[in-house]
Enzyme design. Sequence first.
Site: not given
Length: 463
Positions: A155, A276, A282, A289
Amino acid sequence: MALWSGRFEEGVSEFTQRFGASLPVDKKMYEEDIAGSRAHAKMLAAQGIISKEDQEKIDAGLAGIKKDIEEGNFDFDINDEDIHMAIERVLTQRIGSAGARLHTGRSRNDQTITDARLCAKEMAKGLMKANLTLRKSLLDVAKAHPDVIMPGYTHMQHAQPVLFAHHMLAYYWMFTRDFARLHAAYDSADANPLGSAALAGTSYPLDRQMTAKLMGFSRVIPNSMDAVSDHDFQLDLQYACSVSMIHLSRLAEEIVLWSTSEFGYITLSDSYSTGSSIMPQKKNPDFAELMRGKTGRVVGDLMGLLMVMKGLPLAYDKDMQEDKEGTFDACHTLHDCMICMSGMISTMTIHPDAMANSAQKGYMAATDVADYLAKKGLPFRKAHEIVGHLVLECEKRGCQLSDLSLEDFKAESPLFEEDITKALDIPSCVKARTTEGGTAPSAVADQMKKAQAQFDADSAQLA
Ligand code: ARG
């Protein structure tokens, strides 16, 4: 004029010509189409259906076309509906009536599905190879960090401590099953439909066993109607791709999480990260992704073909032309994702301290403390309740189980003794889980041997 224009008085419009064409997609199968045609011609000659001279002309003509396509010298025409017609048209232009004899006893219906099967076999093999590359990276990273402990989750809550190697090997086994599914998809494609003609077979004495052998198919499809309409092999392949993408997507998700400041378990190498355009600090896990995102495409491809096939009557229907785009896309996408994931895994930096620190939180020794009491004779349910009270006490005090004193423990049960500290020690909790398939270093070492043996066996299948 199309090769089938005999019974027509008018040609199709430019729009319908383009709308009905599959050439932009099935161009990719030129090699398979040529291999299939060479086999067909050879068999026609062996059966005395065409002359040896014609067959030789066809063979040389097709070899020339293959070379021209590869060198970019082949003249594709807007009027070519598909790769089969493009090649036959140019062949006939080049060698005359011998070329016009090639299609004897053959239909594009059995021709196109023959090409698709040959192509599926090749793609499945390429995917199995990439699958091994990825599994090797997972094995290597597990081997390189045999002692690193991290939190195991259920979980997404801290559950019990596990070895990082155990976690990586869990993915290794998922991809091992994918290899078997890809192999099964290969077998599913490995049957010869050629010789079924349009749907009913032909009156020519074709030797389907011979073309099977020439093209490397292990068997002949026993029913001509099934042969020209069966797309199960593509569904099998796309299903194998979809499941494997789902495994990649799960791993990608963990990589994204682990590279956050909150987790800090890993740092991706620069070559598998992006920056970024506005935030100078970043370092984004874009490619993880992207793999997670591409999973949607591949599962979509499978759904697409399932829907194309739903409700199609026997035998060939033009709907089936929609089979290839998604199959190519699914295979190509999975292939590149496996290569990307393999590189990402083998170049990432592991932070054992961050994992170990995190493993100290979340009362992860709670089960072991309950086991401690149960091993002293207390029923497990009762032990569970006592440890639950201890955890509640920790919550109130804002501390961990290991911060409690022996008196705190004894207040809940007189069975607690000095040696409770051992049950609270996270590395000891890991070491204790010696079940076959468990996370103890000894069990993981055994598992690693099995993983390596399976890897070697699967590699041998491809050799
Ligand atoms: N381009 C077609 C396909 O990929 C092959 C031709 C099928 N036959 C026909 N009668 N239209 O399915």
